[in-house]
Design an enzyme around this catalytic site. Structure first.
Site, PDB file in Angstrom:
ATOM      1  N   ASP A 195       5.906  -5.794 -47.814  1.00 28.60           N
ATOM      2  CA  ASP A 195       6.593  -6.212 -46.591  1.00 28.60           C
ATOM      3  C   ASP A 195       5.625  -5.966 -45.440  1.00 28.60           C
ATOM      4  O   ASP A 195       5.096  -4.861 -45.298  1.00 28.60           O
ATOM      5  CB  ASP A 195       7.877  -5.395 -46.404  1.00 28.60           C
ATOM      6  CG  ASP A 195       8.774  -5.913 -45.295  1.00 28.60           C
ATOM      7  OD1 ASP A 195       8.247  -6.256 -44.208  1.00 28.60           O
ATOM      8  OD2 ASP A 195       9.994  -5.950 -45.490  1.00 28.60           O
ATOM      9  N   ILE A 196       5.360  -6.980 -44.607  1.00 33.70           N
ATOM     10  CA  ILE A 196       4.391  -6.811 -43.511  1.00 33.70           C
ATOM     11  C   ILE A 196       4.968  -6.014 -42.344  1.00 33.70           C
ATOM     12  O   ILE A 196       4.228  -5.552 -41.485  1.00 33.70           O
ATOM     13  CB  ILE A 196       3.831  -8.160 -43.000  1.00 33.70           C
ATOM     14  CG1 ILE A 196       4.917  -9.027 -42.389  1.00 33.70           C
ATOM     15  CG2 ILE A 196       3.072  -8.869 -44.104  1.00 33.70           C
ATOM     16  CD1 ILE A 196       4.387 -10.233 -41.631  1.00 33.70           C
ATOM     17  N   HIS A 200      14.648  -5.293 -51.396  1.00 37.05           N
ATOM     18  CA  HIS A 200      13.731  -4.353 -50.751  1.00 37.05           C
ATOM     19  C   HIS A 200      13.636  -3.114 -51.635  1.00 37.05           C
ATOM     20  O   HIS A 200      14.661  -2.580 -52.068  1.00 37.05           O
ATOM     21  CB  HIS A 200      14.278  -3.903 -49.389  1.00 37.05           C
ATOM     22  CG  HIS A 200      14.437  -5.001 -48.399  1.00 37.05           C
ATOM     23  ND1 HIS A 200      13.549  -5.204 -47.373  1.00 37.05           N
ATOM     24  CD2 HIS A 200      15.392  -5.955 -48.257  1.00 37.05           C
ATOM     25  CE1 HIS A 200      13.950  -6.232 -46.639  1.00 37.05           C
ATOM     26  NE2 HIS A 200      15.064  -6.708 -47.161  1.00 37.05           N
ATOM     27  N   GLN A 210      20.711 -10.090 -43.480  1.00 39.23           N
ATOM     28  CA  GLN A 210      19.685 -10.921 -44.115  1.00 39.23           C
ATOM     29  C   GLN A 210      19.034 -11.803 -43.054  1.00 39.23           C
ATOM     30  O   GLN A 210      19.726 -12.458 -42.282  1.00 39.23           O
ATOM     31  CB  GLN A 210      20.309 -11.782 -45.220  1.00 39.23           C
ATOM     32  CG  GLN A 210      19.299 -12.594 -46.009  1.00 39.23           C
ATOM     33  CD  GLN A 210      19.951 -13.422 -47.122  1.00 39.23           C
ATOM     34  OE1 GLN A 210      21.170 -13.549 -47.202  1.00 39.23           O
ATOM     35  NE2 GLN A 210      19.112 -13.993 -47.982  1.00 39.23           N
ATOM     36  N   HIS A 226      16.187 -11.737 -51.983  1.00 41.11           N
ATOM     37  CA  HIS A 226      15.132 -10.741 -52.136  1.00 41.11           C
ATOM     38  C   HIS A 226      15.700  -9.334 -52.162  1.00 41.11           C
ATOM     39  O   HIS A 226      16.762  -9.070 -51.624  1.00 41.11           O
ATOM     40  CB  HIS A 226      14.061 -10.870 -51.046  1.00 41.11           C
ATOM     41  CG  HIS A 226      14.568 -10.727 -49.642  1.00 41.11           C
ATOM     42  ND1 HIS A 226      15.299 -11.706 -48.997  1.00 41.11           N
ATOM     43  CD2 HIS A 226      14.428  -9.719 -48.750  1.00 41.11           C
ATOM     44  CE1 HIS A 226      15.585 -11.312 -47.765  1.00 41.11           C
ATOM     45  NE2 HIS A 226      15.074 -10.101 -47.591  1.00 41.11           N
TER      46      HIS A 226
END
Length: 146
Positions: free
Chosen positions: A40-41, A111, A103, A109
């Site tokens: 995750d950026i 996490h 979301q 997705h």
């Protein structure tokens, strides 16, 4: 459903779809024929990884069983790597369905966050340097066992 309770249709231009198409770079942790795991950026903690299916699914309700199973197996592999690399037992698994739940990218997705819920940072608050994410991705990828 959106905040107006209208169903969200899959958008082929969402950031995860673009990643799967090779249009946007990412720091891969793991990949197989049904899933992709990447850094995750804008992590909520060091080592925050996202796992996505290679199926067009907005949320869990849209996900086919074989892809759901594949996502869970990839999550298991990534969590084992996170535990080894970060020397910690606690990994937060978080999955949000719909805008009302928080979301923001409408491609299913999960996490995986090596942290405590009590220490969790704010989501999408700070972007981490690409070189640092690349280093963490390499560390995690190196210990994943198929």
């Amino acid at each position: 459903m959106s905040q107006t309770n209208q169903p969200i249709t899959y958008d082929d231009n969402n950031i995860f779809a673009k990643m799967l198409n090779g249009d946007i770079p990412y720091h891969k942790v793991y990949e197989d024929d049904k899933t992709l795991a990447f850094m995750d950026i804008m992590p909520q903690a060091k080592g925050h990884v996202l796992v996505i299916p290679k199926q067009k699914a907005v949320d869990l309700a849209d996900l086919e069983a074989e892809y759901a199973a594949a996502v869970l197996m990839t999550c298991k592999k990534v969590m084992q790597a996170q535990r080894q690399v970060f020397e910690r037992e606690g990994i937060i698994q978080m999955q949000l369905n719909g805008a009302q739940a928080g979301q923001t990218v409408f491609h299913y997705h999960v996490h995986l966050i090596p942290s405590s819920i009590h220490e969790l940072g704010r989501h999408a608050a700070t972007q981490v340097e690409s070189d640092r994410l690349a280093d963490i991705a390499k560390q995690l990828a190196a210990v994943i066992v198929d």
